[in-house]
Design a protein around this motif. Structure first.
Motif, PDB file in Angstrom:
ATOM      1  N   TYR A 158       0.970  -1.141  -0.397  1.00 12.69           N
ATOM      2  CA  TYR A 158      -0.287  -0.001  -0.266  1.00 12.69           C
ATOM      3  C   TYR A 158       0.761   1.365   0.049  1.00 12.69           C
TER       4      TYR A 158
ATOM      5  N   SER B 161       0.482   5.638  -0.102  1.00 15.40           N
ATOM      6  CA  SER B 161      -0.515   6.722  -0.425  1.00 15.40           C
ATOM      7  C   SER B 161       0.708   7.839  -1.874  1.00 15.40           C
TER       8      SER B 161
ATOM      9  N   ASP C  28       1.907   6.583  -4.483  1.00 13.62           N
ATOM     10  CA  ASP C  28       2.148   5.785  -6.004  1.00 13.62           C
ATOM     11  C   ASP C  28       2.991   6.407  -7.008  1.00 13.62           C
TER      12      ASP C  28
ATOM     13  N   THR D 109      -0.846  -5.334  -4.896  1.00 15.96           N
ATOM     14  CA  THR D 109      -1.031  -3.879  -4.788  1.00 15.96           C
ATOM     15  C   THR D 109      -2.623  -3.034  -5.228  1.00 15.96           C
TER      16      THR D 109
ATOM     17  N   LEU E 216      -6.503  -0.872  -4.035  1.00 17.51           N
ATOM     18  CA  LEU E 216      -5.942   0.587  -4.461  1.00 17.51           C
ATOM     19  C   LEU E 216      -6.305   1.563  -3.333  1.00 17.51           C
ATOM     20  N   THR E 217      -5.063   2.756  -3.248  1.00 19.46           N
ATOM     21  CA  THR E 217      -4.883   3.199  -2.163  1.00 19.46           C
ATOM     22  C   THR E 217      -5.017   4.210  -1.992  1.00 19.46           C
TER      23      THR E 217
ATOM     24  N   GLN F   3      -4.776   8.191  -1.838  1.00 16.04           N
ATOM     25  CA  GLN F   3      -3.599   8.846  -2.285  1.00 16.04           C
ATOM     26  C   GLN F   3      -3.946  10.272  -1.642  1.00 16.04           C
TER      27      GLN F   3
ATOM     28  N   ASP G 149     -11.837  -1.881   3.884  1.00 20.91           N
ATOM     29  CA  ASP G 149     -10.669  -2.084   2.732  1.00 20.91           C
ATOM     30  C   ASP G 149     -10.402   0.096   3.691  1.00 20.91           C
TER      31      ASP G 149
ATOM     32  N   SER H  23      -9.827   3.307   3.750  1.00 18.01           N
ATOM     33  CA  SER H  23      -9.989   4.435   3.136  1.00 18.01           C
ATOM     34  C   SER H  23     -10.291   5.849   3.978  1.00 18.01           C
TER      35      SER H  23
END
Length: 148
Positions: free
Chosen positions: A57, A59, A61, A93, A95-96, A98, A121, A123
């Motif tokens: 993960y 933030s 990427d 990988t 979704l993290t 951002q 998840d 968020s």
């Protein structure tokens, strides 16, 4: 950061084992593996042996693409050395959320870790960052009073 991660150890889903590794150990491994990565920031790396999954993960990427591959490669080397059959393991990988600044990565890592430990998840909106930063501080203060 390390104190916040250690607080998560007892808060996971029933039956989940959580290991919060000291960030200095991870930093030393990363520096040994690849010295040319000069921009250090917090990222979340998760190993799920029962699911045979390595998760990364991040933030930020776009800035740290080399760190993801470094993690997957390093963990595969380590697991292979421990005689783990990696044929069915997956590198993931997710979704993290951002961040849009250079100072909130620690808050994102703690929030992602909390979500992973609780089976949710990850968020967090950009608007929640300041509120969550205060919540982390309050949790640390609360726990420090329990220990005294």
């Amino acid at each position: 950061m390390n104190a916040s991660m250690k607080l998560l150890k007892g808060s996971g889903k029933k039956g989940m084992k959580v290991l919060a590794t000291d960030s200095l150990v991870i930093e030393k491994i990363n520096k040994t593996e690849e010295d040319h990565l000069k921009k250090w920031k917090w990222m979340e790396k998760v190993v799920q042996p029962k699911r045979k999954t390595l998760l990364h993960y991040d933030s930020l990427d776009a800035i740290n693409s080399g760190c993801k591959e470094l993690f997957f490669t390093s963990m595969r080397k380590l697991l292979t050395a421990k005689k783990v059959n990696l044929a069915t393991w997956r590198d993931v990988t997710p979704l993290t959320p951002q961040q849009d600044d250079s100072k909130s990565c620690g808050v994102y890592v703690i929030k992602v870790a909390e979500s992973v430990v609780n089976g949710k998840d990850p968020s967090i909106s950009k608007d929640e960052i300041i509120k969550y930063r205060y919540q982390i501080a309050a949790n640390l203060l609360k726990m420090s009073h329990k220990g005294s």
